[in-house]
Design a protein around this motif. Structure first.
Motif, PDB file in Angstrom:
ATOM      1  N   THR A 338       0.941  -1.132   0.119  1.00 31.52           N
ATOM      2  CA  THR A 338       0.232   0.080  -0.108  1.00 31.52           C
ATOM      3  C   THR A 338       0.826   1.167   0.001  1.00 31.52           C
ATOM      4  N   GLY A 414      -6.950  -3.476   2.550  1.00 28.74           N
ATOM      5  CA  GLY A 414      -6.163  -4.482   3.465  1.00 28.74           C
ATOM      6  C   GLY A 414      -6.928  -5.650   4.040  1.00 28.74           C
ATOM      7  N   GLU A 415      -8.106  -5.424   4.371  1.00 28.90           N
ATOM      8  CA  GLU A 415      -9.010  -6.649   4.721  1.00 28.90           C
ATOM      9  C   GLU A 415     -10.447  -6.354   4.964  1.00 28.90           C
ATOM     10  N   PRO A 416     -11.231  -7.186   4.930  1.00 32.17           N
ATOM     11  CA  PRO A 416     -12.772  -7.045   4.681  1.00 32.17           C
ATOM     12  C   PRO A 416     -12.980  -5.932   5.551  1.00 32.17           C
ATOM     13  N   ASP A 438     -13.690   1.421  -0.517  1.00 27.22           N
ATOM     14  CA  ASP A 438     -13.336   0.011  -0.058  1.00 27.22           C
ATOM     15  C   ASP A 438     -12.747  -0.689  -1.218  1.00 27.22           C
ATOM     16  N   THR A 439     -11.357  -0.476  -1.165  1.00 26.41           N
ATOM     17  CA  THR A 439     -10.437  -1.061  -2.240  1.00 26.41           C
ATOM     18  C   THR A 439      -9.828  -2.281  -2.024  1.00 26.41           C
ATOM     19  N   PHE A 440     -10.096  -3.205  -2.794  1.00 28.71           N
ATOM     20  CA  PHE A 440      -9.505  -4.693  -2.660  1.00 28.71           C
ATOM     21  C   PHE A 440      -8.485  -4.760  -3.643  1.00 28.71           C
ATOM     22  N   TRP A 441      -7.367  -5.341  -3.062  1.00 31.34           N
ATOM     23  CA  TRP A 441      -6.288  -5.627  -4.001  1.00 31.34           C
ATOM     24  C   TRP A 441      -5.184  -6.290  -3.202  1.00 31.34           C
ATOM     25  N   GLN A 442      -3.916  -6.680  -3.581  1.00 33.98           N
ATOM     26  CA  GLN A 442      -3.071  -7.377  -3.195  1.00 33.98           C
ATOM     27  C   GLN A 442      -1.572  -6.755  -3.627  1.00 33.98           C
ATOM     28  N   THR A 443      -0.551  -7.486  -2.933  1.00 30.28           N
ATOM     29  CA  THR A 443       0.988  -7.123  -3.287  1.00 30.28           C
ATOM     30  C   THR A 443       0.912  -7.567  -4.617  1.00 30.28           C
ATOM     31  N   ASP A 527      -8.377 -15.487  -2.678  1.00 32.68           N
ATOM     32  CA  ASP A 527      -9.686 -15.000  -1.872  1.00 32.68           C
ATOM     33  C   ASP A 527     -10.979 -15.465  -2.354  1.00 32.68           C
ATOM     34  N   ARG A 542      -9.818 -15.206   2.942  1.00 36.14           N
ATOM     35  CA  ARG A 542      -8.933 -16.175   2.299  1.00 36.14           C
ATOM     36  C   ARG A 542      -9.377 -17.617   2.207  1.00 36.14           C
ATOM     37  N   ASN A 548      -5.318 -12.766   8.057  1.00 34.73           N
ATOM     38  CA  ASN A 548      -5.235 -11.315   7.704  1.00 34.73           C
ATOM     39  C   ASN A 548      -5.273 -10.918   9.199  1.00 34.73           C
ATOM     40  N   LEU A 553      -1.086 -10.042   5.882  1.00 33.93           N
ATOM     41  CA  LEU A 553      -1.128 -11.384   5.604  1.00 33.93           C
ATOM     42  C   LEU A 553      -0.006 -12.145   6.195  1.00 33.93           C
TER      43      LEU A 553
END
Ligand code: PRX
Length: 676
Positions: A338, A414-416, A438-443, A527, A542, A548, A553
């Motif tokens: 992030t 970062g998490e729900p 609410d942004t969902f994403w990953q490394t 996910d 997950r 998380n 993670l």
């Protein structure tokens, strides 16, 4: 896709505020749909237009996006703008100063752990500092392609050094400064870093942490393993120790190894403030960032230059609806993705003014976040659900002391986010007038993949809503069949977007096995996800052995390996248990070796072991003595049962496949009620 809320009047839907729509980049839902359609149907034209915002030494000749996701056919790969030549540091600094005339604009308002520690850095000052650092790195022997390990707290030098690497074509590998020496060593060895950057120490709240000592221990671990690649260790004297004759050596007793160690001040301050950028291929590596792997070994997620630049830049612009007079603040640490994407690269690519904050939300008081928002007139604020839940505990009084009227958009990552925390964020912090993205994403995804746009997307608390441009989410069932309409299953992606990871550093096999093997032809996020009648996506958590904790993670295997390293432990199994602030926490079952007694001092030792191996973020909350673990006849631990015990579920379902069902009764009778 239909406009949400129209079908079911009872569903809680929040529509974008009118005032935000006046000058928004994407002013309404139809504009979002149109742009989205273009990004999917004409991706080449879409991304070519985005690329025009930036400087290219040479343009690519062929098709922009090339890839293979089907592991059964050939090697998995993604390439974007291959053949183009550019430099990301040039684009986020020189280009802003020279072409966009932003030299005098503030890039960062830095605020240290202590509120009286502040610094304002303009774009032209940032450029000079980065060039100095780049020249110093070159002098220390760093060349294009070398990996540089950065183990620094949230001080401006962290930004300087990552951009300096990018400027000279070195690959940065930033390790969150809360990780232990063993975790740091593991990452240094995996990427064979030639230089380590650290600081003498840092205050986190009131706690003084001797970073240099941890860095030294890490290098010692590398030496013991015969894998010491680091030649030099450059040490920043922390700003907190530079004032009032507050000498770092007295407090920290920094040990010095004259052969290896170099003070930042001595190497950087006298270096030239000009440094030509290295012109890189669009697909050259930019950085490696480690993320927990389900096998227990962290994976070095690799991102490359051009795709990452375009993707972080565009997501930042649209998701926060960035305008030149905004003051933006992301509270994450740059040690996580992030911070990479939405403190450094994305905001700088847009010429944004950001707050760079070193401290923690509750020091020196619980209103620190709100104080900073008032102080800098923050308009776009991005934080994690865990921070929101923590601050919620203190009620609204701390908020009421400050003027939060500058806020326009709130983000989470970062998490729900549970609807209760979402509502508090929206009503108490945003005073009901700021959309919550609410942004969902990953490394691995490099940037946001499911997210609302603040002036365009009607919001439903708890849903990351809809895909960003260029992203095509799909839900699969266990058999790999695509599910249409309302559905629940595995969240996967069929096509890449420019910012997706390019590999696991030095390990193509791990890359393919982790993300592409389960469902050939798809990138598998790990996910679970549900799509509702409006086409909105709801992340359900997950579906692998990852946890998380406070938005970080962790793999259960990683924690189990740390526990079993203790001489008293024969076997360990770790599961997640819901936690009111952290979202999830660690509940550990340990089977002790014969004659070892389970008591408080052993619990403390076990916790210490995990902190040493991984870091404080992985400290177990619950440790239960487990004379036996529930196993199938083939010896596999039934984690489902352990999870149910940890969560105090009454109905444990079918236990007939267990080799010894009595084990469960014992575990139930000794369940931990209170945290260890
Ligand atoms: O499980 C998802 C969760 O965090 C994971 C990615 O973690 P990491 O690579 O450390 O990156 C975190 C910051 C981008 C995801 O697989 N996650 C992230 N954002 C959300 C989320 N879960 C639900 N909602 C989100 N907004």
């Amino acid at each position: 896709m239909v406009v949400p809320g129209q079908q079911n009047q009872e569903e809680k839907v929040f529509y974008p505020p009118e005032d935000l729509r006046v000058d928004a980049h994407v002013p309404d839902f139809n504009s979002y749909l149109e742009l989205y359609k273009k990004s999917i149907e004409e991706p080449e034209a879409f991304w070519r237009e985005v690329a025009q915002e930036f400087y290219w030494k040479e343009l690519p000749n062929g098709q922009l996006l090339q890839y293979n996701f089907d592991v059964t056919k050939e090697k998995v790969y993604v390439k974007f703008m291959e053949g183009a030549k550019t430099n990301i540091c040039y684009n986020v600094l020189d280009h802003n100063v020279l072409t966009r005339n932003l030299g005098e604009k503030v890039a960062y308002h830095w605020e240290g752990n202590s509120p009286d520690l502040r610094l304002t850095i303009t774009y032209s000052q940032l450029l000079k500092q980065v060039c100095r650092c780049a020249n110093a790195l070159k002098k220390l022997g760093v060349k294009k392609g070398d990996r540089v390990a950065i183990y620094l707290p949230m001080i401006p030098e962290l930004v300087y050094s990552m951009l300096a690497c990018a400027r000279i074509g070195a690959v940065h590998s930033i390790v969150f400064a809360g990780f232990s020496s063993e975790s740091l060593a593991e990452r240094i060895m995996d990427a064979q870093c030639s230089i380590l950057l650290t600081a003498d120490g840092v205050y986190r709240g009131e706690k003084l942490i001797n970073l240099k000592q941890i860095a030294d221990e890490a290098l010692e671990h590398c030496r013991e393993k015969g894998l010491l690649t680091v030649q030099k260790c450059m040490v920043v004297k922390h700003h907190a120790f530079r004032i009032n004759g507050n000498d770092t050596c007295n407090k920290l007793q920094t040990l010095w190894n004259a052969e290896c160690d170099v003070w930042w001040d001595e190497a950087v301050d006298n270096a030239s403030e000009e440094c030509d950028p290295e012109w890189m291929d669009a697909e050259d590596p930019l950085f490696v960032l480690y993320t927990s792997g389900s096998t227990g070994k962290p994976k070095g997620v690799l991102h490359t230059i051009a795709g990452y630049l375009l993707y972080t830049s565009l997501t930042f612009k649209y998701v926060f609806d960035h305008h030149q007079d905004d003051v933006y603040w992301c509270t994450a640490d740059i040690g996580w993705i992030t911070g990479h994407s939405y403190i450094t690269y994305g905001p700088l690519a847009n010429g944004a003014t950001s707050v760079l904050f070193e401290g923690i939300p509750v020091y020196p008081h619980v209103g620190r976040f709100w104080e900073i928002i008032e102080k800098y007139r923050v308009s776009k604020f991005y934080t994690a659900p865990t921070a929101i839940r923590l601050l919620m505990k203190y009620g609204i009084e701390p908020l009421q002391k400050y003027d939060l009227s500058s806020l326009r958009v709130l983000g989470t990552v970062g998490e729900p986010i549970n609807p209760e925390a979402w509502m508090w964020y929206h009503d108490a912090v945003g005073q009901g007038r700021c959309p919550v993205v609410d942004t969902f994403w990953q490394t691995e995804t490099g940037g946001h993949v499911l997210t609302p746009l603040p002036a365009a997307t009607p919001l439903k608390p708890g849903s990351a809503t809809l895909p960003f441009f260029g992203v095509l989410p799909i839900i699969l069932n266990e058999h790999g069949e695509e599910l249409e309409g309302e559905a629940e299953g595995y969240l996967v992606f069929k096509k890449p977007w420019p910012g997706i990871m390019r590999g696991v550093y030095g390990n193509q096999e791990c890359f393919e096995n982790t993300y592409f093997k389960k469902f050939p032809g798809f990138y598998v996020t790990g996910d679970g996800c549900r799509r509702d009648k409006d086409g909105y996506y709801w992340i359900t958590g997950r579906i692998d052995d990852m946890l998380n904790v406070s938005g970080h993670l962790l793999s259960t295997a990683e924690v189990e390996a740390a526990l079993t390293e203790h001489s008293a432990v024969a076997e360990a199994a770790v599961v997640s248990r819901p936690h009111i602030v952290k979202g999830e926490c660690l509940y550990c079952f340990v089977t002790l070796k014969d004659f070892r007694e389970f008591n408080h001092s052993l619990m403390d030792e076990l916790k210490r072991k995990v902190r040493e191996k991984i870091g404080p973020i992985a400290t177990p909350d619950f440790i239960q003595n487990a004379p036996g673990l529930p196993k199938t006849r083939s010896g596999k631990i039934m984690r489902r049962v352990l999870r149910q015990i940890a969560r105090n579920e009454k109905d444990l379902g079918d236990l007939s496949t267990l080799a010894d069902p009595k084990v469960v009764e014992v575990l139930l009778s000794q369940r931990c009620e209170a945290a260890a």
